[in-house]
Design a protein around this motif. Structure first.
Motif, mmCIF file in Angstrom:
data_model
loop_
_atom_site.group_PDB
_atom_site.id
_atom_site.type_symbol
_atom_site.label_atom_id
_atom_site.label_comp_id
_atom_site.label_asym_id
_atom_site.label_seq_id
_atom_site.Cartn_x
_atom_site.Cartn_y
_atom_site.Cartn_z
ATOM 1 N N ALA A 131 -29.681 -0.421 7.050
ATOM 2 C CA ALA A 131 -30.110 -0.160 8.423
ATOM 3 C C ALA A 131 -30.399 1.335 8.538
ATOM 4 O O ALA A 131 -29.731 2.159 7.895
ATOM 5 C CB ALA A 131 -29.041 -0.596 9.416
ATOM 6 N N PHE A 132 -31.370 1.675 9.363
ATOM 7 C CA PHE A 132 -31.872 3.047 9.403
ATOM 8 C C PHE A 132 -32.109 3.501 10.849
ATOM 9 O O PHE A 132 -32.223 2.686 11.760
ATOM 10 C CB PHE A 132 -33.190 3.160 8.620
ATOM 11 C CG PHE A 132 -33.080 2.707 7.180
ATOM 12 C CD1 PHE A 132 -32.819 3.621 6.173
ATOM 13 C CD2 PHE A 132 -33.209 1.355 6.847
ATOM 14 C CE1 PHE A 132 -32.701 3.206 4.856
ATOM 15 C CE2 PHE A 132 -33.094 0.930 5.527
ATOM 16 C CZ PHE A 132 -32.836 1.859 4.529
ATOM 17 N N GLY A 133 -32.175 4.809 10.999
ATOM 18 C CA GLY A 133 -32.483 5.387 12.306
ATOM 19 C C GLY A 133 -33.528 6.479 12.164
ATOM 20 O O GLY A 133 -33.578 7.184 11.147
ATOM 21 N N LEU A 134 -34.371 6.584 13.181
ATOM 22 C CA LEU A 134 -35.432 7.598 13.184
ATOM 23 C C LEU A 134 -35.626 8.086 14.614
ATOM 24 O O LEU A 134 -35.696 7.269 15.544
ATOM 25 C CB LEU A 134 -36.728 6.982 12.636
ATOM 26 C CG LEU A 134 -37.982 7.859 12.514
ATOM 27 C CD1 LEU A 134 -38.870 7.328 11.379
ATOM 28 C CD2 LEU A 134 -38.793 7.892 13.804
ATOM 29 N N THR A 135 -35.678 9.399 14.778
ATOM 30 C CA THR A 135 -35.946 9.943 16.111
ATOM 31 C C THR A 135 -37.252 10.731 16.116
ATOM 32 O O THR A 135 -37.748 11.170 15.073
ATOM 33 C CB THR A 135 -34.808 10.858 16.613
ATOM 34 O OG1 THR A 135 -34.689 11.998 15.757
ATOM 35 C CG2 THR A 135 -33.495 10.115 16.685
ATOM 36 N N ILE A 136 -37.774 10.877 17.325
ATOM 37 C CA ILE A 136 -39.061 11.528 17.557
ATOM 38 C C ILE A 136 -38.798 12.880 18.194
ATOM 39 O O ILE A 136 -37.879 13.019 19.014
ATOM 40 C CB ILE A 136 -39.909 10.621 18.472
ATOM 41 C CG1 ILE A 136 -40.217 9.308 17.732
ATOM 42 C CG2 ILE A 136 -41.202 11.273 18.879
ATOM 43 C CD1 ILE A 136 -40.299 8.135 18.630
ATOM 44 N N PRO A 137 -39.568 13.908 17.852
ATOM 45 C CA PRO A 137 -39.303 15.244 18.399
ATOM 46 C C PRO A 137 -39.383 15.289 19.919
ATOM 47 O O PRO A 137 -40.132 14.523 20.542
ATOM 48 C CB PRO A 137 -40.409 16.111 17.771
ATOM 49 C CG PRO A 137 -40.868 15.360 16.569
ATOM 50 C CD PRO A 137 -40.705 13.910 16.903
ATOM 51 N N LEU A 138 -38.608 16.178 20.509
ATOM 52 C CA LEU A 138 -38.706 16.443 21.941
ATOM 53 C C LEU A 138 -40.094 16.997 22.233
ATOM 54 O O LEU A 138 -40.561 17.915 21.566
ATOM 55 C CB LEU A 138 -37.643 17.459 22.365
ATOM 56 C CG LEU A 138 -37.678 17.916 23.822
ATOM 57 C CD1 LEU A 138 -37.328 16.757 24.752
ATOM 58 C CD2 LEU A 138 -36.711 19.085 24.029
ATOM 59 N N MET A 139 -40.751 16.435 23.214
ATOM 60 C CA MET A 139 -42.113 16.841 23.535
ATOM 61 C C MET A 139 -42.086 17.960 24.579
ATOM 62 O O MET A 139 -41.642 17.761 25.711
ATOM 63 C CB MET A 139 -42.907 15.652 24.082
ATOM 64 C CG MET A 139 -44.337 15.963 24.453
ATOM 65 S SD MET A 139 -45.437 16.096 23.032
ATOM 66 C CE MET A 139 -45.692 14.383 22.636
ATOM 67 N N LEU A 140 -42.560 19.120 24.178
ATOM 68 C CA LEU A 140 -42.701 20.253 25.093
ATOM 69 C C LEU A 140 -44.145 20.713 25.105
ATOM 70 O O LEU A 140 -44.852 20.617 24.103
ATOM 71 C CB LEU A 140 -41.807 21.418 24.665
ATOM 72 C CG LEU A 140 -40.302 21.213 24.754
ATOM 73 C CD1 LEU A 140 -39.576 22.422 24.174
ATOM 74 C CD2 LEU A 140 -39.858 20.978 26.198
ATOM 75 N N LYS A 141 -44.586 21.209 26.252
ATOM 76 C CA LYS A 141 -45.936 21.775 26.333
ATOM 77 C C LYS A 141 -45.944 23.158 25.695
ATOM 78 O O LYS A 141 -44.888 23.759 25.449
ATOM 79 C CB LYS A 141 -46.379 21.847 27.796
ATOM 80 C CG LYS A 141 -46.565 20.473 28.432
ATOM 81 C CD LYS A 141 -47.250 20.543 29.779
ATOM 82 C CE LYS A 141 -46.332 21.039 30.860
ATOM 83 N NZ LYS A 141 -46.927 20.914 32.204
ATOM 84 N N ALA A 142 -47.144 23.672 25.433
ATOM 85 C CA ALA A 142 -47.272 24.968 24.757
ATOM 86 C C ALA A 142 -46.599 26.091 25.536
ATOM 87 O O ALA A 142 -46.150 27.081 24.954
ATOM 88 C CB ALA A 142 -48.750 25.290 24.524
ATOM 89 N N ASP A 143 -46.517 25.946 26.868
ATOM 90 C CA ASP A 143 -45.880 26.999 27.678
ATOM 91 C C ASP A 143 -44.364 26.840 27.742
ATOM 92 O O ASP A 143 -43.680 27.585 28.454
ATOM 93 C CB ASP A 143 -46.479 27.025 29.090
ATOM 94 C CG ASP A 143 -46.263 25.706 29.849
ATOM 95 O OD1 ASP A 143 -45.513 24.840 29.350
ATOM 96 O OD2 ASP A 143 -46.848 25.557 30.942
ATOM 97 N N GLY A 144 -43.821 25.838 27.011
ATOM 98 C CA GLY A 144 -42.377 25.656 26.949
ATOM 99 C C GLY A 144 -41.811 24.715 27.994
ATOM 100 O O GLY A 144 -40.619 24.393 27.963
ATOM 101 N N THR A 145 -42.637 24.241 28.934
ATOM 102 C CA THR A 145 -42.150 23.338 29.974
ATOM 103 C C THR A 145 -42.144 21.900 29.461
ATOM 104 O O THR A 145 -42.776 21.567 28.456
ATOM 105 C CB THR A 145 -43.017 23.425 31.240
ATOM 106 O OG1 THR A 145 -44.379 23.105 30.911
ATOM 107 C CG2 THR A 145 -42.956 24.818 31.830
ATOM 108 N N LYS A 146 -41.428 21.050 30.182
ATOM 109 C CA LYS A 146 -41.251 19.663 29.753
ATOM 110 C C LYS A 146 -42.550 18.878 29.903
ATOM 111 O O LYS A 146 -43.231 18.965 30.916
ATOM 112 C CB LYS A 146 -40.138 19.003 30.566
ATOM 113 C CG LYS A 146 -39.698 17.656 30.019
ATOM 114 C CD LYS A 146 -38.466 17.149 30.737
ATOM 115 C CE LYS A 146 -37.985 15.825 30.151
ATOM 116 N NZ LYS A 146 -36.787 15.323 30.833
ATOM 117 N N PHE A 147 -42.871 18.109 28.890
ATOM 118 C CA PHE A 147 -44.069 17.289 28.913
ATOM 119 C C PHE A 147 -43.947 16.185 29.959
ATOM 120 O O PHE A 147 -42.879 15.608 30.157
ATOM 121 C CB PHE A 147 -44.290 16.652 27.541
ATOM 122 C CG PHE A 147 -45.277 15.525 27.549
ATOM 123 C CD1 PHE A 147 -46.637 15.782 27.592
ATOM 124 C CD2 PHE A 147 -44.856 14.203 27.554
ATOM 125 C CE1 PHE A 147 -47.558 14.745 27.624
ATOM 126 C CE2 PHE A 147 -45.763 13.158 27.575
ATOM 127 C CZ PHE A 147 -47.120 13.443 27.613
#
Length: 419
Positions: A215-231
């Motif tokens: 069994a395995f786990g995989l996570t996806i990167p936190l998505m931030l905009k280029a200006d550092g704010t939350k996507f």
């Protein structure tokens, strides 16, 4: 291309529990993989889409996706990414949200005759477990020391966390165990904040099924905009997938206004365009940024995927009309979408002089200024310039009997609603 190679090219992998083992497994067989969402509301927003787009990519690569709606975990509340306790919803509200999210998932991901995607609700197996079973059969497999060390819990120790939210990772671990045993699921994917929950599930599987359980786990990167704010956040709030919360036009505009620095990343994450297509658009961003071809493609791909061809064409029609000033080509419903965030005035109109009308509404500060702007050609009504200060405005001017659009200068639009 192996699915893991594709995800790496798309920069869609943050952490893996066993990268080599997962690559080998996906080369050997068609793998069942799951991702879940809790019914905290009656619609997903675009942030929720990120892991499910990865799930869809697994399907396109020949693997078997399982989409989980958290009818049980939604009653508890995931502490991930939060500094305070969630307010518990009623069971009736949670069920209404479950129904809404299930319908949304089916619309987005399940096509007619498609029996590859399985949809499950963790309430179906969790509600059968009584408290004694929960504590003896499952709680015994979790170390408090280990649970406290998880980032999601450790970050809340100062501000406080209830036993209810503390137990969330046990319930999510139960999900993975159940799906491993009954649906042959061998991979869980989620956002980067789900790493602790995912690894807890893997620990439970190995305690119950033996240390060699695959069994395995995989996570996806936190998505931030280029200006550092939350996507996915705007001044108006989240970008919802429900057109009643975020219109198709607003949805289209969100993607069309993407920063040059972010657009290629979003094309990789959210679209199913090929590497060659995205590379070509990336080159256009560098050589012809003013044409915004990458942004237009992104907006079209995403609006078509979420809302369908008809609402995509409507969004493009509103966009074109606002750019050209051809307001009369729009229907009243399209005007309501396109001018939703613009200054709005309401009036009961029979017949009134244009100068007095603009002042009474508050669009013009004085009759003198109104006459001056009309004389200079700075006022347009429904896309046509007004040049006569003696013009009488009547309800017959309203598009669809509902709206009159006033433009002052080049960009200052006002929406007048007839009451």
């Amino acid at each position: 291309m192996n699915i893991i190679d594709e995800l790496e090219w798309r920069d869609a992998i943050n952490q893996q529990t066993d990268a080599e083992g997962l690559r080998e497994l996906t080369n050997q067989k068609s793998v069942s993989v799951y991702c879940g969402v809790d019914p905290t509301g009656d619609s997903m927003h675009i942030g929720h889409l990120i892991p499910f787009m990865v799930l869809k990519r697994f399907q396109l690569a020949g693997h078997r996706p399982v989409m989980l709606i958290g009818g049980a975990t939604g009653t508890i509340g995931d502490p991930s990414g939060r500094q305070s306790e969630r307010s518990l919803q009623t069971l009736e509200q949670i069920q209404a949200n479950v129904d809404a999210l299930t319908a949304q998932m089916k619309k987005l991901f399940v096509t007619d005759g498609d029996n590859q995607i399985r949809m499950v609700n963790n309430y179906d197996w969790t509600h059968k477990i009584n408290v004694i079973e929960f504590l003896r059969d499952y709680g015994k497999n979790f170390s408090i020391n280990s649970m406290l060390a998880k980032d999601v819990v450790a970050s809340r120790l100062d501000s406080g966390i209830s036993f209810t939210e503390f137990s969330y990772q046990i319930l999510q671990s139960l999900d993975y165990l159940h799906l491993y045993q009954h649906e042959d699921v061998q991979l869980q994917i989620g956002g980067s904040d789900q790493w602790g929950n995912i690894t807890s599930g893997l620990d439970l599987i190995r305690r119950k099924e033996g240390p060699e359980a695959k069994a395995f786990g995989l996570t996806i990167p936190l998505m931030l905009k280029a200006d550092g704010t939350k996507f996915g956040k705007t001044a108006g709030g989240a970008i919802w997938l429900d057109p009643n919360k975020t219109t198709a036009f607003e949805f289209y505009q969100f993607w069309a206004n993407t920063d040059d620095r972010d657009v290629v990343k979003y094309l990789k994450y959210f679209t199913f365009l090929s590497k060659e297509q995205i590379d070509a658009l990336e080159e256009k961003v560098q050589t012809e940024p003013h044409k915004r071809e990458a942004q237009k493609t992104l907006a079209e791909e995403m609006t078509r995927f979420v809302h369908g061809e008809e609402l995509l064409e409507q969004a493009k029609r509103i966009t074109a009309a606002l750019f050209s000033g051809d307001i009369k080509s729009l229907t009243a419903d399209e005007i309501e979408q396109g001018f939703k965030e613009m200054p709005t005035y309401e009036t009961a109109l029979e017949s009134k002089n244009i100068v007095e009308w603009l002042v009474d509404l508050g669009i013009e500060p004085s009759k003198r200024q109104a006459r001056e702007d009309i004389t200079k050609g700075a006022i347009s009504m429904n896309g046509e310039k007004v040049s006569d200060v003696a013009l009488e405005v009547t309800a017959s001017e309203a598009i669809g009997g509902r709206f009159i659009i006033i433009r002052k200068g080049k960009k200052n639009y006002s929406l007048v609603k007839l009451s």
